[in-house]
Design a protein around this motif. Structure first.
Motif, short mmCIF file in Angstrom:
data_model
loop_
_atom_site.label_atom_id
_atom_site.label_comp_id
_atom_site.label_asym_id
_atom_site.label_seq_id
_atom_site.Cartn_x
_atom_site.Cartn_y
_atom_site.Cartn_z
N LEU A 1 0.86 -1.18 0.00
CA LEU A 1 0.00 0.00 0.00
C LEU A 1 0.89 1.23 0.00
CD1 LEU A 1 -2.78 1.45 0.37
CD2 LEU A 1 -2.36 1.31 2.84
N ILE A 2 0.67 2.11 -0.97
CA ILE A 2 1.36 3.40 -1.00
C ILE A 2 0.40 4.44 -0.40
CG2 ILE A 2 2.43 5.20 -2.40
CD1 ILE A 2 2.98 3.07 -4.53
N VAL A 3 0.83 5.09 0.67
CA VAL A 3 0.03 6.11 1.35
C VAL A 3 0.66 7.46 1.06
CG1 VAL A 3 -0.80 6.94 3.59
CG2 VAL A 3 -0.51 4.49 3.21
N TYR A 4 -0.15 8.45 0.67
CA TYR A 4 0.39 9.79 0.44
C TYR A 4 -0.69 10.83 0.64
CZ TYR A 4 -1.46 9.23 -4.37
OH TYR A 4 -2.26 9.03 -5.47
N GLY A 5 -0.28 12.08 0.59
CA GLY A 5 -1.20 13.18 0.86
C GLY A 5 -1.79 13.77 -0.40
N SER A 6 -1.15 14.78 -0.91
CA SER A 6 -1.70 15.55 -2.03
C SER A 6 -1.22 15.01 -3.37
CB SER A 6 -1.28 17.01 -1.89
OG SER A 6 0.10 17.14 -2.15
N VAL B 1 -2.53 -6.82 1.05
CA VAL B 1 -1.28 -6.07 1.21
C VAL B 1 -0.56 -6.54 2.47
CG1 VAL B 1 -0.47 -3.76 1.85
CG2 VAL B 1 -2.07 -4.03 -0.04
N ASP B 2 0.78 -6.54 2.45
CA ASP B 2 1.52 -6.88 3.67
C ASP B 2 2.71 -5.95 3.92
OD1 ASP B 2 3.43 -7.73 1.86
OD2 ASP B 2 3.46 -9.81 2.55
N PHE B 3 2.72 -4.80 3.29
CA PHE B 3 3.78 -3.81 3.49
C PHE B 3 3.18 -2.44 3.23
CE2 PHE B 3 7.26 -1.04 2.29
CZ PHE B 3 8.26 -1.37 3.18
N ILE B 4 3.59 -1.45 4.02
CA ILE B 4 3.09 -0.08 3.86
C ILE B 4 4.25 0.81 3.44
CG2 ILE B 4 1.89 1.84 4.97
CD1 ILE B 4 0.30 -0.85 5.00
N LEU B 5 4.05 1.60 2.40
CA LEU B 5 5.03 2.59 1.96
C LEU B 5 4.38 3.96 2.06
CD1 LEU B 5 7.83 3.20 0.72
CD2 LEU B 5 6.71 3.12 -1.52
N ALA B 6 4.88 4.79 2.96
CA ALA B 6 4.34 6.13 3.16
C ALA B 6 5.25 7.13 2.46
CB ALA B 6 4.25 6.45 4.65
N VAL B 7 4.67 7.98 1.62
CA VAL B 7 5.43 8.95 0.83
C VAL B 7 4.90 10.34 1.15
CG1 VAL B 7 6.13 9.66 -1.48
CG2 VAL B 7 5.69 7.23 -1.01
N GLY B 8 5.70 11.12 1.90
CA GLY B 8 5.25 12.46 2.25
C GLY B 8 5.92 12.97 3.49
N GLY B 9 5.21 13.83 4.22
CA GLY B 9 5.71 14.42 5.46
C GLY B 9 5.22 13.64 6.67
N GLY C 1 7.96 1.27 5.18
CA GLY C 1 9.07 2.06 4.66
C GLY C 1 8.54 3.44 4.34
N VAL C 2 9.44 4.43 4.30
CA VAL C 2 8.99 5.79 4.04
C VAL C 2 9.90 6.49 3.03
CG1 VAL C 2 8.01 5.96 6.36
CG2 VAL C 2 10.28 6.86 5.95
N VAL C 3 9.29 7.37 2.26
CA VAL C 3 10.02 8.27 1.38
C VAL C 3 9.63 9.67 1.86
CG1 VAL C 3 10.41 9.07 -0.98
CG2 VAL C 3 9.94 6.64 -0.54
N LEU C 4 10.59 10.38 2.41
CA LEU C 4 10.33 11.65 3.06
C LEU C 4 10.35 12.81 2.06
CD1 LEU C 4 9.86 12.66 5.96
CD2 LEU C 4 12.30 13.08 6.10
N PHE D 1 12.95 1.35 6.67
CA PHE D 1 13.87 2.21 5.92
C PHE D 1 13.24 3.58 5.71
CE2 PHE D 1 11.58 0.01 2.45
CZ PHE D 1 11.16 1.09 1.69
N ALA D 2 14.11 4.58 5.55
CA ALA D 2 13.68 5.94 5.25
C ALA D 2 14.52 6.45 4.10
CB ALA D 2 13.85 6.84 6.46
N VAL D 3 13.87 6.72 2.98
CA VAL D 3 14.53 7.27 1.81
C VAL D 3 14.49 8.79 1.93
CG1 VAL D 3 14.38 7.51 -0.70
CG2 VAL D 3 13.96 5.28 0.38
#
Length: 192
Positions: A35-40, A90-98, A135-138, A172-174
């Motif tokens: 799952l890719i989670v993001y804001g705007s 889904v079995d992994f969460i990827l958060a992209v944002g702040g 995991g996150v992409v900041l 991890f944090a990208v």
């Protein structure tokens, strides 16, 4: 300078670091579906989401998306994400944002492994014992959520409440500093 740092979150810092997302994610997902989670829509418009998706595709990973996270994220969207995770396998969460996006991803990760309602974690009547890896992409500097074991979510009563557990610390944090340049100057100054 490009570098990796582990504390125990693995920090991948540098130019084009987001292009390693698939490589970082692949060993952490059994189903190869995340799952890719993001804001705007900003991450769509500036091409970040496309670069991440290309990296995931190269790693043989499929995904579903949940957008719409706002500052001071609310429990309703967390519940929506938990339902999506269960429905889509889904079995992994990827958060992209702040920070709010990262906190939403963390809350989804622990809520998806629990049969109860997220409100029990927020009111302190239960503590997460397990979570899907995250995991996150900041995209915003100085949130702190990229390496912490806590998440702050607005509960049903409109109050901010925290969840803290080692099981929600990102794997991890990208961190590509160029990704933080498209936010308003005010946000950058607050981070500084």
């Amino acid at each position: 300078l490009n570098f990796d740092y582990y504390s125990p979150t693995k920090f991948v810092f540098g130019e084009h670091a987001e292009e390693q997302t698939g490589e970082l994610t692949a060993p952490l997902t059994g189903s190869r579906r995340i799952l890719i989670v993001y804001g705007s829509s900003r991450i769509e418009e500036d091409g970040l989401l496309a670069r991440i998706e290309e990296s995931l595709q190269a790693g043989g990973i499929s995904w579903v998306k949940l957008s719409g996270v706002k500052p001071n994220p609310e429990i309703g969207l967390v519940r929506e994400g938990i339902s999506l995770v269960r429905r889509e396998g889904v079995d992994f969460i990827l958060a992209v944002g702040g920070g709010g996006v990262l906190d939403t991803g963390k809350a989804i990760a622990c809520g998806a492994t629990d049969d109860g309602d997220m409100s029990s974690f927020l009111n302190g009547s239960a503590e997460p014992e397990d979570a899907f890896p995250i995991g996150v992409v900041l995209t915003l500097s100085a949130t702190g959520s990229e390496g912490s074991n806590c998440a702050v979510i607005t509960n049903d009563e409109g109050e901010k409440a925290g969840i803290c557990s080692e099981c929600i610390r990102p794997r991890f944090a990208v961190m590509n500093p160029a990704l933080t340049c498209s936010v308003p100057n005010w946000h950058t100054a607050c981070g500084s």
